[in-house]
Design an enzyme around this catalytic site. Structure first.
Site, mmCIF file in Angstrom:
data_model
loop_
_atom_site.group_PDB
_atom_site.id
_atom_site.type_symbol
_atom_site.label_atom_id
_atom_site.label_comp_id
_atom_site.label_asym_id
_atom_site.label_seq_id
_atom_site.Cartn_x
_atom_site.Cartn_y
_atom_site.Cartn_z
ATOM 1 C CB CYS A 60 -0.976 -0.053 1.177
ATOM 2 S SG CYS A 60 -2.309 1.130 1.077
ATOM 3 C CG HIS A 81 -3.540 -3.480 3.452
ATOM 4 N ND1 HIS A 81 -2.557 -3.002 4.275
ATOM 5 C CD2 HIS A 81 -4.139 -2.397 2.920
ATOM 6 C CE1 HIS A 81 -2.564 -1.686 4.255
ATOM 7 N NE2 HIS A 81 -3.518 -1.282 3.440
ATOM 8 C CD GLU A 106 -1.177 -6.021 5.703
ATOM 9 O OE1 GLU A 106 -0.875 -6.374 4.534
ATOM 10 O OE2 GLU A 106 -1.397 -4.842 6.012
#
Lengths: 218, 242
Positions: free
Chosen positions: A90, A196, A198
């Site tokens: 990002c 993202h 994660e």
């Protein structure tokens, strides 16, 4: 929880910009068998086999903190000269570009292109900003980062700015939100995702596994 | 959440015990929820800090976006909630000072600052925003408040119908239409979902960017409120949105 034996030893430096999602990123690194280490100062970088620039905050705050802490030079030495793989997430990807409309400070310039704000769609209509939600990534060319990830898999996005004018040779994935924008970038061992990973469930976990595999096969 | 226990309210009162928050979050993560919000509905009223330990605990296993709200009134709290591993911070009572929303958005980027617009309709039908867990009315319309919050820097709105909370009578679709049309940021509708079709309806007809639910995902069904944590699978969500 299974730990991939081939990636157990990878020491992953996660750069601390002062504010950010160190927790989520380091948990994911640990889940795929890496060893996360939070890096605020250059001395903490020395053994890193892979580097992650996480992504929460604003452009100037991120790139400014990095320069104030004297991290820009040692990071570019490792990434551009020594070939240590880096993953920008990002904002972490955006600061690797040349510049951004969000900030006044120059970017790191490791990736071609600049970062612009979402304004209108292809038909010139205003779109809702930030772009928040799950969206598909369409593959443009093969990359070790997306190895084994189905074309059109959905990832989690939350951003108001996106990369523009990216070199097509670096364009690995695009996503459509009003218009098509680069969502996965690779230039050599420099990787970036606008989403993202994660926070993107199984495909995000697979992407981290792939990134650590790149580091493993140095 | 109230007092460290996960509860489901009706019209922001009568909390009904659902279970342990960490266990329930774990279930939603396993069911691959698209996003999870945890709201501590007593923190502001009791003047408590967020439970950072609990937030750090969820972050160790949650692999979907996670937002926290409850008791947020300082920038230091905002910083610590994100540092604990949350992506978003939900603000309600502290948003009565728009300067706080602005400062928080400057710190984190507006995408991390969600303002909860908690709405109860006046007897004449006017949609009015409330703060402090629905106990204090503001002297303006929900739409005016929503617009002011977006101007101040909110990146997203959690549009919460107090009247429909826990009622399982369907979303207040006209309210969602009114607010979503008035603002330029994503709106998450919450309050009232009875069926999975309601989730699609509030997006398609109401113009919300996302549909959130409590009771629908906590209970077996509206007529039989046994706790049975559930969440529609991806292919079901896709077919609902077709």
């Amino acid at each position: 929880m299974t730990v991939a034996s081939e990636t157990t030893s990878v020491l992953v430096a996660i750069i601390n910009f002062g504010i950010g999602n160190f927790g989520s990123v380091s948990n994911m690194v640990r889940r795929v068998g890496g060893t996360p280490s939070e890096v605020t100062w250059p001395s903490e970088l020395k053994d890193a086999q892979a580097i992650i620039l996480p992504g929460v905050g604003s452009f100037d705050a991120g790139v400014g903190t990095m320069r104030e802490h004297g991290l820009e030079r040692p990071l570019s030495d490792r990434i551009l000269m020594a070939g240590v793989p880096v993953l920008g997430i990002c904002l972490g990807m955006q600061i690797m570009a040349e510049r951004s409309e969000e900030g006044a400070l120059p970017g790191l310039g490791w990736l071609p292109g600049s970062v612009i704000r979402f304004r209108t769609n292809q038909d010139g209509e205003t779109i809702r900003v930030p772009h928040i939600g799950w969206n598909a990534v369409t593959k443009q060319q093969p990359s070790p980062l997306l190895e084994g990830i189905e074309d059109g898999s959905e990832f989690y996005f939350v951003h108001s700015y996106h990369l523009d004018n990216a070199d097509t040779s670096a364009l690995v994935g695009v996503t459509s939100y009003g218009l098509d924008f680069p969502s996965v970038i690779q230039k050599g061992r420099i990787f970036g995702t606008q989403f993202h990973p994660e926070k993107s469930q199984i495909w995000g976990e697979k992407l981290f596994r792939n990134f650590l595999a790149v580091a493993q096969h140095a | 959440m109230a007092g460290g226990r996960l509860v489901k309210t009706r019209q922001f009162s009568s909390p009904h015990y659902i279970g342990d928050p960490v266990n329930t979050i774990h279930i939603f993560n396993t069911l691959r929820a698209e996003e999870i919000f945890l709201l501590d509905i007593r923190a502001t009223v009791e003047g408590r800090d967020p439970d950072y330990g609990l937030l750090a605990q969820q972050a160790r296993f949650v692999s979907v976006p996670f937002g926290y709200g409850g008791g947020i009134r300082t920038l230091d709290q905002v910083r610590r909630v994100l540092a604990a591993g949350c992506e978003k911070v939900v603000v309600n009572s502290a948003a009565t000072d728009p300067a706080f929303v602005t400062a928080a958005a400057r710190l984190t980027g507006s995408q991390a600052i969600v303002v909860s617009v908690d709405v109860r309709r006046d007897p004449d039908g006017m949609a009015r925003p409330y703060v402090r867990s629905g106990s204090h009315a503001l002297n303006e319309s929900a739409t005016t408040f929503a617009r002011r919050m977006v101007d101040a820097g909110a990146g997203e709105l959690l549009l919460h119908s107090i009247d429909r909370d826990g009622s399982m009578q369907g979303y207040d679709v006209p309210l969602v239409q009114e607010v979503a049309t008035a603002v330029s940021v994503p709106v998450i509708a919450v309050g009232g979902a009875r069926t999975r079709d309601d989730l699609a309806a509030v997006i398609k007809q109401g113009g919300a960017q996302a549909a959130a639910a409590g009771a629908l995902f906590f209970y077996q069904k509206a007529t039989n409120r046994n706790v049975l944590v559930n969440y529609p699978e991806l292919h079901i969500r896709r077919s609902l949105m077709r």
